[in-house]
Scaffold this motif. Structure first.
Motif, mmCIF file in Angstrom:
data_model
loop_
_atom_site.group_PDB
_atom_site.id
_atom_site.type_symbol
_atom_site.label_atom_id
_atom_site.label_comp_id
_atom_site.label_asym_id
_atom_site.label_seq_id
_atom_site.Cartn_x
_atom_site.Cartn_y
_atom_site.Cartn_z
ATOM 1 N N GLU A 27 0.830 -1.204 0.000
ATOM 2 C CA GLU A 27 0.000 0.000 0.000
ATOM 3 C C GLU A 27 0.869 1.262 0.000
ATOM 4 O O GLU A 27 0.561 2.239 -0.681
ATOM 5 C CB GLU A 27 -0.906 -0.012 1.222
ATOM 6 N N PHE A 28 1.963 1.228 0.754
ATOM 7 C CA PHE A 28 2.841 2.393 0.851
ATOM 8 C C PHE A 28 3.553 2.671 -0.471
ATOM 9 O O PHE A 28 3.768 3.820 -0.836
ATOM 10 C CB PHE A 28 3.859 2.168 1.975
ATOM 11 N N PHE A 29 3.934 1.630 -1.188
ATOM 12 C CA PHE A 29 4.663 1.780 -2.453
ATOM 13 C C PHE A 29 3.775 1.527 -3.668
ATOM 14 O O PHE A 29 4.271 1.147 -4.723
ATOM 15 C CB PHE A 29 5.862 0.829 -2.490
ATOM 16 N N ASP A 30 2.475 1.738 -3.554
ATOM 17 C CA ASP A 30 1.543 1.494 -4.655
ATOM 18 C C ASP A 30 1.750 2.532 -5.759
ATOM 19 O O ASP A 30 1.287 3.671 -5.669
ATOM 20 C CB ASP A 30 0.108 1.550 -4.134
ATOM 21 N N PHE A 54 -0.209 7.464 6.856
ATOM 22 C CA PHE A 54 1.054 6.724 6.797
ATOM 23 C C PHE A 54 2.014 7.135 7.910
ATOM 24 O O PHE A 54 3.228 7.019 7.760
ATOM 25 C CB PHE A 54 1.750 6.966 5.451
ATOM 26 N N SER A 55 1.510 7.612 9.042
ATOM 27 C CA SER A 55 2.381 8.131 10.102
ATOM 28 C C SER A 55 3.370 7.081 10.607
ATOM 29 O O SER A 55 4.530 7.398 10.882
ATOM 30 C CB SER A 55 1.561 8.677 11.261
ATOM 31 N N GLY A 59 7.394 7.473 10.340
ATOM 32 C CA GLY A 59 8.236 7.354 11.528
ATOM 33 C C GLY A 59 9.358 6.353 11.325
ATOM 34 O O GLY A 59 10.496 6.564 11.770
ATOM 35 N N LEU A 60 9.056 5.265 10.636
ATOM 36 C CA LEU A 60 10.067 4.260 10.314
ATOM 37 C C LEU A 60 11.130 4.832 9.382
ATOM 38 O O LEU A 60 12.318 4.540 9.534
ATOM 39 C CB LEU A 60 9.383 3.049 9.672
ATOM 40 N N ILE A 61 10.724 5.682 8.447
ATOM 41 C CA ILE A 61 11.682 6.328 7.538
ATOM 42 C C ILE A 61 12.617 7.245 8.321
ATOM 43 O O ILE A 61 13.834 7.233 8.113
ATOM 44 C CB ILE A 61 10.934 7.109 6.436
ATOM 45 N N VAL A 62 12.068 8.035 9.244
ATOM 46 C CA VAL A 62 12.893 8.934 10.048
ATOM 47 C C VAL A 62 13.871 8.125 10.899
ATOM 48 O O VAL A 62 15.053 8.466 11.005
ATOM 49 C CB VAL A 62 12.011 9.857 10.917
ATOM 50 N N HIS A 145 6.452 12.070 -0.908
ATOM 51 C CA HIS A 145 5.579 10.901 -0.991
ATOM 52 C C HIS A 145 4.127 11.294 -0.702
ATOM 53 O O HIS A 145 3.219 10.882 -1.420
ATOM 54 C CB HIS A 145 6.044 9.829 -0.001
ATOM 55 N N ALA A 146 3.929 12.084 0.358
ATOM 56 C CA ALA A 146 2.563 12.443 0.755
ATOM 57 C C ALA A 146 1.868 13.284 -0.298
ATOM 58 O O ALA A 146 0.656 13.166 -0.487
ATOM 59 C CB ALA A 146 2.589 13.187 2.087
#
Length: 164
Positions: A27-30, A54-55, A59-62, A145-146
């Protein structure tokens, strides 16, 4: 033992709150939902919705960028390890003043020595530039992304619930 229980409770609460908000990678990389926003209003509404939706992923990206920044700046990693390890060692092994030869060594003098060595080492490792890099890189990735990701059909239902 009590500290271990507090850490365990903190990790459990973190897993329940933040990690439950993780969306699946599919879903995140759709890539089918990627499109350029028509105008600034649409980009702003996408950013507003997607940062909430996608919070957990953001957060995982940060966190991943923070780990990457620490691993690519060995002096900062050494300085942080020295300071944190020094605090832990002083608290564990020197809670009471001890006699070394004719001198009495107290916790205060050990902390002073730790700061005299650790703070210049930390200053040389440029932590502010690392923090600004993490903020800038994560900001560009998250806002990019957002703004490019079209909200799913569930976003329409969220707007209906907000107005009721």
């Amino acid at each position: 033992m009590e500290a271990l229980l507090r850490v365990s409770d903190t990790l459990k609460a973190f897993r329940e709150t933040r990690l439950s908000a993780l969306r699946p990678p599919s879903e995140f990389f759709d890539h089918h939902r990627l499109s350029r926003p028509a105008d600034m209003n649409q980009a702003t509404s996408r950013i507003s919705y997607n940062t909430r939706y996608f919070s957990g992923n953001y957060g995982l990206i940060v966190a991943a960028l923070g780990v990457y920044a620490l691993l690519t700046n060995p002096l900062l990693l050494i300085a942080m390890g020295f300071l944190v390890g020094g605090f832990a060692a002083i608290n564990k092994f020197a809670p009471e003043p001890m006699q070394v030869g004719e001198h009495v060594v107290t916790q205060k003098s050990l902390y002073t020595g730790l700061f005299v060595i650790g703070i210049p080492l930390l200053w040389l490792s440029s932590p502010l530039s690392t923090i600004f890099w993490i903020v800038g890189a994560s900001g560009i990735l998250i806002v990019g992304h957002a703004s490019l990701m079209e909200p799913g059909i569930e976003s329409e239902y969220a707007q209906v619930q907000d107005s009721v």
